[in-house]
Design a protein around this motif. Structure first.
Motif, PDB file in Angstrom:
ATOM      1  N   ASN A 180      60.322  47.939  52.136  1.00  0.00           N
ATOM      2  CA  ASN A 180      60.067  47.134  50.945  1.00  0.00           C
ATOM      3  C   ASN A 180      58.582  46.904  50.676  1.00  0.00           C
ATOM      4  OD1 ASN A 180      62.840  46.743  50.436  1.00  0.00           O
ATOM      5  ND2 ASN A 180      62.931  45.133  51.998  1.00  0.00           N
ATOM      6  N   ALA A 181      57.728  47.576  51.445  1.00  0.00           N
ATOM      7  CA  ALA A 181      56.287  47.364  51.262  1.00  0.00           C
ATOM      8  C   ALA A 181      55.825  47.888  49.905  1.00  0.00           C
ATOM      9  CB  ALA A 181      55.511  48.059  52.367  1.00  0.00           C
ATOM     10  N   GLU A 182      55.039  47.093  49.218  1.00  0.00           N
ATOM     11  CA  GLU A 182      54.537  47.490  47.904  1.00  0.00           C
ATOM     12  C   GLU A 182      53.194  48.186  48.068  1.00  0.00           C
ATOM     13  OE1 GLU A 182      54.329  44.206  45.289  1.00  0.00           O
ATOM     14  OE2 GLU A 182      56.459  43.717  45.434  1.00  0.00           O
ATOM     15  N   PRO A 183      52.965  49.285  47.359  1.00  0.00           N
ATOM     16  CA  PRO A 183      51.676  49.969  47.447  1.00  0.00           C
ATOM     17  C   PRO A 183      50.568  49.093  46.849  1.00  0.00           C
ATOM     18  CG  PRO A 183      53.009  50.885  45.667  1.00  0.00           C
ATOM     19  CD  PRO A 183      53.889  49.941  46.428  1.00  0.00           C
ATOM     20  N   ILE A 184      49.366  49.234  47.393  1.00  0.00           N
ATOM     21  CA  ILE A 184      48.235  48.459  46.877  1.00  0.00           C
ATOM     22  C   ILE A 184      47.838  49.024  45.514  1.00  0.00           C
ATOM     23  CG2 ILE A 184      45.836  47.801  47.276  1.00  0.00           C
ATOM     24  CD1 ILE A 184      46.357  48.057  50.261  1.00  0.00           C
ATOM     25  N   PRO A 185      47.871  48.203  44.455  1.00  0.00           N
ATOM     26  CA  PRO A 185      47.528  48.725  43.125  1.00  0.00           C
ATOM     27  C   PRO A 185      46.057  49.100  43.039  1.00  0.00           C
ATOM     28  CG  PRO A 185      47.771  46.337  43.066  1.00  0.00           C
ATOM     29  CD  PRO A 185      48.200  46.777  44.431  1.00  0.00           C
ATOM     30  N   SER A 186      45.769  50.090  42.226  1.00  0.00           N
ATOM     31  CA  SER A 186      44.382  50.514  42.045  1.00  0.00           C
ATOM     32  C   SER A 186      43.676  49.588  41.070  1.00  0.00           C
ATOM     33  CB  SER A 186      44.336  51.946  41.504  1.00  0.00           C
ATOM     34  OG  SER A 186      44.839  51.981  40.178  1.00  0.00           O
ATOM     35  N   LEU A 187      42.356  49.678  41.051  1.00  0.00           N
ATOM     36  CA  LEU A 187      41.554  48.876  40.128  1.00  0.00           C
ATOM     37  C   LEU A 187      41.972  49.146  38.679  1.00  0.00           C
ATOM     38  CD1 LEU A 187      37.739  48.341  40.261  1.00  0.00           C
ATOM     39  CD2 LEU A 187      38.789  49.163  38.172  1.00  0.00           C
ATOM     40  N   GLU A 188      42.157  50.416  38.349  1.00  0.00           N
ATOM     41  CA  GLU A 188      42.542  50.774  36.974  1.00  0.00           C
ATOM     42  C   GLU A 188      43.891  50.174  36.611  1.00  0.00           C
ATOM     43  OE1 GLU A 188      42.625  54.724  34.125  1.00  0.00           O
ATOM     44  OE2 GLU A 188      42.963  54.966  36.273  1.00  0.00           O
ATOM     45  N   GLN A 189      44.853  50.210  37.527  1.00  0.00           N
ATOM     46  CA  GLN A 189      46.172  49.655  37.263  1.00  0.00           C
ATOM     47  C   GLN A 189      46.092  48.158  36.971  1.00  0.00           C
ATOM     48  OE1 GLN A 189      48.005  50.977  40.955  1.00  0.00           O
ATOM     49  NE2 GLN A 189      49.332  52.410  39.854  1.00  0.00           N
ATOM     50  N   LEU A 190      45.267  47.456  37.739  1.00  0.00           N
ATOM     51  CA  LEU A 190      45.156  46.008  37.560  1.00  0.00           C
ATOM     52  C   LEU A 190      44.518  45.666  36.216  1.00  0.00           C
ATOM     53  CD1 LEU A 190      44.122  44.791  41.125  1.00  0.00           C
ATOM     54  CD2 LEU A 190      46.366  44.713  40.041  1.00  0.00           C
ATOM     55  N   CYS A 225      40.526  54.577  41.216  1.00  0.00           N
ATOM     56  CA  CYS A 225      41.704  54.763  42.066  1.00  0.00           C
ATOM     57  C   CYS A 225      41.676  53.895  43.321  1.00  0.00           C
ATOM     58  CB  CYS A 225      41.838  56.234  42.470  1.00  0.00           C
ATOM     59  SG  CYS A 225      42.145  57.339  41.084  1.00  0.00           S
ATOM     60  N   SER A 226      40.541  53.275  43.601  1.00  0.00           N
ATOM     61  CA  SER A 226      40.392  52.457  44.799  1.00  0.00           C
ATOM     62  C   SER A 226      40.930  51.050  44.567  1.00  0.00           C
ATOM     63  CB  SER A 226      38.917  52.377  45.207  1.00  0.00           C
ATOM     64  OG  SER A 226      38.417  53.659  45.481  1.00  0.00           O
ATOM     65  N   PRO A 227      41.171  50.298  45.646  1.00  0.00           N
ATOM     66  CA  PRO A 227      41.595  48.903  45.499  1.00  0.00           C
ATOM     67  C   PRO A 227      40.500  48.075  44.829  1.00  0.00           C
ATOM     68  CG  PRO A 227      42.014  49.680  47.725  1.00  0.00           C
ATOM     69  CD  PRO A 227      41.171  50.727  47.058  1.00  0.00           C
ATOM     70  N   LEU A 228      40.893  47.052  44.129  1.00  0.00           N
ATOM     71  CA  LEU A 228      39.939  46.189  43.423  1.00  0.00           C
ATOM     72  C   LEU A 228      38.902  45.606  44.380  1.00  0.00           C
ATOM     73  CD1 LEU A 228      39.131  44.625  40.840  1.00  0.00           C
ATOM     74  CD2 LEU A 228      40.774  42.869  41.518  1.00  0.00           C
ATOM     75  N   GLN A 229      39.335  45.287  45.602  1.00  0.00           N
ATOM     76  CA  GLN A 229      38.443  44.642  46.567  1.00  0.00           C
ATOM     77  C   GLN A 229      37.255  45.529  46.963  1.00  0.00           C
ATOM     78  OE1 GLN A 229      41.641  44.933  46.748  1.00  0.00           O
ATOM     79  NE2 GLN A 229      42.654  43.012  47.298  1.00  0.00           N
ATOM     80  N   SER A 230      37.362  46.821  46.727  1.00  0.00           N
ATOM     81  CA  SER A 230      36.271  47.724  47.122  1.00  0.00           C
ATOM     82  C   SER A 230      35.166  47.788  46.068  1.00  0.00           C
ATOM     83  CB  SER A 230      36.829  49.135  47.357  1.00  0.00           C
ATOM     84  OG  SER A 230      37.356  49.676  46.156  1.00  0.00           O
ATOM     85  N   LEU A 231      35.392  47.187  44.898  1.00  0.00           N
ATOM     86  CA  LEU A 231      34.374  47.210  43.846  1.00  0.00           C
ATOM     87  C   LEU A 231      33.180  46.346  44.260  1.00  0.00           C
ATOM     88  CD1 LEU A 231      33.690  48.162  40.955  1.00  0.00           C
ATOM     89  CD2 LEU A 231      34.671  46.012  40.131  1.00  0.00           C
ATOM     90  N   LYS A 232      31.989  46.883  44.105  1.00  0.00           N
ATOM     91  CA  LYS A 232      30.779  46.201  44.540  1.00  0.00           C
ATOM     92  C   LYS A 232      30.124  45.432  43.388  1.00  0.00           C
ATOM     93  CE  LYS A 232      31.503  48.382  48.358  1.00  0.00           C
ATOM     94  NZ  LYS A 232      32.250  47.690  49.418  1.00  0.00           N
TER      95      LYS A 232
END
Length: 382
Positions: A83-93, A131-138
């Motif tokens: 049931n694990a949800e994939p981490i959404p990408s920055l673009e998706q969010l 395509c990266s997770p939002l948290q990786s945005l600098k």
């Protein structure tokens, strides 16, 4: 046998920090808590402070595991979380928040601004960043994007505000713990003085508009007499908004900027004009300008004004920075000068709070001149 685990990092969000130790002569570098089946991701942190905290937490977990006999050389079978949800990408969010905002009861102009900022920001980012997770945005990347709009402080702050709308939503939904926009520089826009019309200008200008374009004339008259906003409230007026003798206009919360029910009085001279225009109209949904069930587009009055502007300027009817909105501004100053009552002016303008009205008066230069002049120190010289 193992060596004491230690943190390897640099004060730079782009550096991939890790925990380093040796076990039975083999060196290990652990960048996250996956090996211990815990969710700790220091390199996805949005600030140095948060990254250091997560690294200390990760260090503690590896120390504890090694002390209790954990062997990093033994590879466990991966546990598949069904049931694990994939981490959404920055673009998706970004697209997710955009869709939510566009389905909300916001103005068309605001929705256009939302679509514009998403398009511009995503076009600015690289494919890898999107395509990266939002948290990786600098933070540095956001600042580089905003720096493109420093042609004026107002433009920069408008873009910053719109982008901040998304990050505030990400923070609210717990996608991030720190709103990076709040850490970007602020610029102070220069206050623009909105010129009002003089008493000598008003009548000749209205007479000119009456002959040149009756619709624009009525729009400006309503803006001055009822202090309604030209391009939304006035442009969309229908017969049903008036009472039987055309002495009041009633707007629902969805039909005006303050989002509250607004009822304004119509002066006698304007009642006659409205009645003459709508006397033969039966359908309450009829727009008062087009005399049909459709309204002019939102740029209609600005377009007509632009076409007439050069002639009006040449004939000395208007000055630079005087616009359709100047009729509403002029009326506001007239009411304030006669009443000195900001509460009354707030009600007439349809502002949500008195603070908005105070800012409005400052923007017109009134509180910087007349009010200050009235309270200058008095001294009777002998």
């Amino acid at each position: 046998m193992y060596t004491e685990p230690k943190i390897v990092t640099k004060p730079n969000l782009s550096y991939r920090s890790h925990i380093s130790f040796h076990f039975n002569g083999k060196r290990f570098r652990e960048y996250n808590g996956n090996r211990l089946k815990i969710k700790i991701y220091p390199n996805y942190a949005s600030s140095i402070k948060e990254k250091d905290r997560l690294l200390r937490q990760l260090l503690f977990e590896f120390k504890k595991s090694l002390e209790t006999g954990w062997n990093p050389l033994i590879v466990d079978e991966p546990i598949i979380e069904i049931n694990a949800e994939p981490i959404p990408s920055l673009e998706q969010l970004f697209l997710e928040v955009e869709a939510t905002k566009l389905s909300s009861p916001l103005s068309d102009k605001y929705k256009r601004n939302i679509k514009s900022i998403v398009k511009q920001f995503l076009a600015f980012l690289s494919t890898e960043e999107k395509c990266s997770p939002l948290q990786s945005l600098k933070l540095s990347r956001i600042e580089t994007f905003l720096n493109q709009f420093k042609s004026s402080a107002t433009n920069y702050m408008n873009i910053r505000r719109m982008l901040g709308l998304f990050f505030a939503e990400f923070e609210r939904k717990k996608y991030i713990t720190v709103n990076l926009i709040l850490n970007t520089p602020r610029l102070k826009p220069k206050a623009a003085l909105h010129k009002i019309y003089t008493k000598e200008q008003l009548i000749p200008l209205l007479d000119y508009l009456k002959k040149s374009n009756p619709d624009l004339y009525l729009c400006c008259l309503l803006s001055y007499s009822c202090m309604l906003r030209p391009h939304i409230e006035i442009r969309l007026l229908k017969k049903r908004h008036f009472n039987d003798d055309f002495s009041t206009i009633s707007l629902s919360g969805a039909e005006n900027k303050s989002a509250r029910v607004r009822v304004v009085s119509v002066p006698k001279y304007l009642q006659t004009i409205i009645e003459n225009r709508l006397s033969k109209v039966q359908d309450p949904e009829t727009n008062i300008f087009t005399l049909s069930n459709h309204a002019f587009n939102e740029y209609y009055f600005n377009l007509i004004w632009t076409r007439l502007k050069s002639d009006m300027s040449k004939n000395g009817l208007i000055q630079s920075e005087q616009t359709i909105y100047s009729f509403r501004h002029t009326a506001a100053i007239d009411v304030y000068n006669r009443t000195k009552d900001i509460h009354i002016l707030q009600q007439l303008l349809g502002h949500s709070t008195m603070i908005v009205t105070l800012k409005y008066l400052r923007g017109l230069g009134e509180l910087n001149s007349q009010q200050l002049k009235d309270v200058l120190p008095v001294l009777e010289l002998v």
